[in-house]
Design an enzyme around this catalytic site. Sequence first.
Site, PDB file in Angstrom:
ATOM      1  N   MET A   1       0.860  -1.185   0.000  1.00 59.96           N
ATOM      2  CA  MET A   1       0.000   0.000   0.000  1.00 59.96           C
ATOM      3  C   MET A   1       0.895   1.234   0.000  1.00 59.96           C
ATOM      4  O   MET A   1       1.523   1.543  -1.000  1.00 59.96           O
ATOM      5  CB  MET A   1      -0.930  -0.042   1.210  1.00 59.96           C
ATOM      6  CG  MET A   1      -2.090   0.906   1.117  1.00 59.96           C
ATOM      7  SD  MET A   1      -3.254   0.521  -0.191  1.00 59.96           S
ATOM      8  CE  MET A   1      -4.571   1.644   0.200  1.00 59.96           C
ATOM      9  N   CYS A   2       1.027   1.927   1.107  1.00 57.03           N
ATOM     10  CA  CYS A   2       1.917   3.074   1.285  1.00 57.03           C
ATOM     11  C   CYS A   2       1.606   4.222   0.324  1.00 57.03           C
ATOM     12  O   CYS A   2       1.051   4.036  -0.738  1.00 57.03           O
ATOM     13  CB  CYS A   2       3.380   2.678   1.161  1.00 57.03           C
ATOM     14  SG  CYS A   2       3.919   1.473   2.399  1.00 57.03           S
TER      15      CYS A   2
END
Length: 289
Positions: A1-2
Site C-alpha cells: 500500500m503506502c
Amino acid sequence: MCGIVGLYTKTEALRPTLGQHLSEMLITMTDRGPDSAGIAVYGADTPGTVKITVQADDPALLSDLDVPGAAIRIVDTHAVLSLPADTAAATEAQLRATPGLRVMGTGSRIEIFKEVGLPVDVSRRFGLPQMRGTHGIGHTRMATESAVTTDGAHPFSTGADQCLVHNGSLSNHNSVRRRLAREGVSVSSENDSEVAAAYLTHAMAGGRDLGQALEGALDDLDGFFTFVVGTRTGFGVLRDPIACKPAVMAETDDYVAFGSEYRALASLPGIETARVWEPEPAKVYFWEA
C-alpha cells in the site's frame, strides 16, 4: 500500500512554502499509510557545515547532547546538529555508537524527520508546514514486511544528502543485502527499502549519477517498486517494469511533483494547467539543478 509524495521546485516561487505543500500532500495520503510517516526536506546550506539529524525515543537524550562546536536544534523527538564539516565524520560515528540515538541522515542540506503515527500528527509534531527548501519527499507507511517502528519508517538515508522512499516489495533484498555487506556497505534495519537506498548510494559512490544508478536498479533489484529519490541537487523517480503500484506526476514551469494518487497533487498551485502523466514502467525520470 503506502503513499509517496515529492515536490521539486525549479524556481524560487514555491520554496518558502515547500513544507506547507508537502504537508498537505502527505496528509492526503493517510489512508494509504496510517502507521508512520516521514519527510526529507532540502533546505539552505552553509559552506563548511554539515547537518546531522538524530532521533531518540527518550527526549532527555537530546537535551543532554553535548557536542563541542555544534549548534543543536531540537524538534520533538529529533535534533539537528550543525557542525564543521571536518568534525562531522567523527561526530556521526560517536552518535551512532550512543545507545538510544538513531542517525536519520547527514549532509549539507538534508533534514529527515520520521515517526510512528498518523501523517497529520507527524507533520504537526515536526512543524512541516513551516519548513522551506528547494525540494522534499515524504512517505506514509502501511507496514507489511516489518514491524511498525521508527526504524521501519521512510525516508531512508544511506549517504550524504541522499534519501529514498519506496512503495512495493523487493523479492531479492536479502541477496542484495549480503552482496552490499561483502562490499563493506551495512544496512541497519530489516526494511527492504533501506537496501534499495544503500544500493543507490553505493552505485553513486562508484561514479554513477542518480540517473545511472536508477538504471542499474532495473537490472539488480527484483520485485515491484516505485522509488522516489532525493539528492543534494536532484530528484528522481523509477517504477519497476510491471508498474503495478499507482503513480502520477505533474510538471509546470515552477515545479515537478509526484504522488501515489492524483488527489495528492490536486491542491498544488497551477495544477489545472500542469502537464500531468503516469510515469512509464522501467523509465528513469531525473531532474537536477
